[in-house]
Design a protein around this motif. Structure first.
Motif, PDB file in Angstrom:
ATOM      1  N   THR A  54       0.854  -1.190   0.000  1.00  0.00           N
ATOM      2  CA  THR A  54       0.000   0.000   0.000  1.00  0.00           C
ATOM      3  C   THR A  54       0.891   1.242   0.000  1.00  0.00           C
ATOM      4  O   THR A  54       2.079   1.179   0.320  1.00  0.00           O
ATOM      5  CB  THR A  54      -0.939   0.035   1.222  1.00  0.00           C
ATOM      6  OG1 THR A  54      -0.158   0.042   2.423  1.00  0.00           O
ATOM      7  CG2 THR A  54      -1.882  -1.159   1.215  1.00  0.00           C
ATOM      8  N   SER A  56       0.688   5.854   0.508  1.00  0.00           N
ATOM      9  CA  SER A  56      -0.061   7.082   0.763  1.00  0.00           C
ATOM     10  C   SER A  56       0.815   8.254   0.349  1.00  0.00           C
ATOM     11  O   SER A  56       2.038   8.210   0.494  1.00  0.00           O
ATOM     12  CB  SER A  56      -0.468   7.197   2.230  1.00  0.00           C
ATOM     13  OG  SER A  56       0.683   7.205   3.057  1.00  0.00           O
ATOM     14  N   SER A  72      -3.992   7.787  -2.155  1.00  0.00           N
ATOM     15  CA  SER A  72      -3.464   6.526  -1.619  1.00  0.00           C
ATOM     16  C   SER A  72      -3.918   5.378  -2.507  1.00  0.00           C
ATOM     17  O   SER A  72      -4.699   5.562  -3.434  1.00  0.00           O
ATOM     18  CB  SER A  72      -3.954   6.317  -0.185  1.00  0.00           C
ATOM     19  OG  SER A  72      -5.371   6.251  -0.168  1.00  0.00           O
ATOM     20  N   GLY A  73      -3.422   4.193  -2.192  1.00  0.00           N
ATOM     21  CA  GLY A  73      -3.797   3.010  -2.958  1.00  0.00           C
ATOM     22  C   GLY A  73      -2.792   1.899  -2.771  1.00  0.00           C
ATOM     23  O   GLY A  73      -2.229   1.734  -1.694  1.00  0.00           O
ATOM     24  N   ARG A  74      -2.535   1.171  -3.853  1.00  0.00           N
ATOM     25  CA  ARG A  74      -1.606   0.039  -3.831  1.00  0.00           C
ATOM     26  C   ARG A  74      -0.457   0.314  -4.804  1.00  0.00           C
ATOM     27  O   ARG A  74      -0.655   0.975  -5.820  1.00  0.00           O
ATOM     28  CB  ARG A  74      -2.319  -1.245  -4.227  1.00  0.00           C
ATOM     29  CG  ARG A  74      -3.457  -1.562  -3.247  1.00  0.00           C
ATOM     30  CD  ARG A  74      -3.847  -3.003  -3.165  1.00  0.00           C
ATOM     31  NE  ARG A  74      -2.797  -3.972  -2.985  1.00  0.00           N
ATOM     32  CZ  ARG A  74      -2.223  -4.292  -1.810  1.00  0.00           C
ATOM     33  NH1 ARG A  74      -2.572  -3.677  -0.721  1.00  0.00           N
ATOM     34  NH2 ARG A  74      -1.297  -5.221  -1.760  1.00  0.00           N
ATOM     35  N   SER A  90      -1.463   2.237  -8.129  1.00  0.00           N
ATOM     36  CA  SER A  90      -2.903   2.149  -8.427  1.00  0.00           C
ATOM     37  C   SER A  90      -3.616   3.027  -7.412  1.00  0.00           C
ATOM     38  O   SER A  90      -3.653   2.711  -6.221  1.00  0.00           O
ATOM     39  CB  SER A  90      -3.398   0.703  -8.296  1.00  0.00           C
ATOM     40  OG  SER A  90      -2.764  -0.123  -9.231  1.00  0.00           O
ATOM     41  N   ASP A  92      -6.524   4.785  -5.375  1.00  0.00           N
ATOM     42  CA  ASP A  92      -7.896   4.510  -4.943  1.00  0.00           C
ATOM     43  C   ASP A  92      -8.849   5.511  -5.581  1.00  0.00           C
ATOM     44  O   ASP A  92      -8.475   6.661  -5.824  1.00  0.00           O
ATOM     45  CB  ASP A  92      -8.019   4.591  -3.416  1.00  0.00           C
ATOM     46  CG  ASP A  92      -7.382   3.398  -2.712  1.00  0.00           C
ATOM     47  OD1 ASP A  92      -7.148   2.366  -3.369  1.00  0.00           O
ATOM     48  OD2 ASP A  92      -7.125   3.508  -1.502  1.00  0.00           O
ATOM     49  N   GLY A  93     -10.077   5.079  -5.832  1.00  0.00           N
ATOM     50  CA  GLY A  93     -11.095   5.881  -6.508  1.00  0.00           C
ATOM     51  C   GLY A  93     -11.202   7.309  -6.014  1.00  0.00           C
ATOM     52  O   GLY A  93     -11.331   7.566  -4.830  1.00  0.00           O
ATOM     53  N   GLY A  95      -9.041   9.652  -5.769  1.00  0.00           N
ATOM     54  CA  GLY A  95      -7.874  10.285  -5.170  1.00  0.00           C
ATOM     55  C   GLY A  95      -7.241  11.343  -6.058  1.00  0.00           C
ATOM     56  O   GLY A  95      -6.761  12.352  -5.581  1.00  0.00           O
TER      57      GLY A  95
END
Length: 132
Positions: A54, A56, A72-74, A90, A92-93, A95
């Motif tokens: 993950t 951020s 944030s995301g992966r 990747s 997060d939706g 962001g």
């Protein structure tokens, strides 16, 4: 030997030398060394790559046309599967609006940078923060 062949030979030698130099400078990136905190002390931007895959980001500028953003995301190291060594983030939706993913490039010397335009200048460079 004709002058044309001599020039072509020199050009070929020059290109081979430049290729070897670039390959030697790029080095190999060890994916296990990527997790950590990267900062730009001048702007206050911070990117955290966690060992669980993950990430951020706080106050990070990813291109020359947008302002600082938090997202944030992966993350995933794609160096062994892509044409260029990079980390794929990747997002997060929502962001970064409609952007679902970003490429992050390790530059050696414990630094990373975003390159929205491969021919243009990178966004501010983020360097690995010292361990607390």
């Amino acid at each position: 030997m004709t002058p044309a062949r001599t020039g072509a030979g020199r050009l070929g030698t020059l290109l081979a030398a430049v290729g070897a130099l670039v390959a030697g400078c790029a080095g190999t990136v060890d994916a296990d060394s990527l997790p950590g905190v990267y900062r730009d002390d001048g702007t206050g931007a911070e990117l955290r790559l966690d060992s669980d895959g993950t990430f951020s980001a706080v106050d990070v500028v990813t291109d020359g046309s947008s302002g600082p953003a938090d997202f944030s995301g992966r993350w995933e190291w794609l160096g062994d599967r892509a044409g260029s060594d990079f980390v794929y983030l990747s997002v997060d939706g929502g962001g970064l609006g409609r952007i679902a993913g970003i490429q992050l490039y390790p530059t050696g010397g414990n630094a990373v940078e975003f390159r929205p335009d491969p021919d243009g200048p990178p966004s501010p460079r983020l360097t690995r923060a010292a361990a607390p």
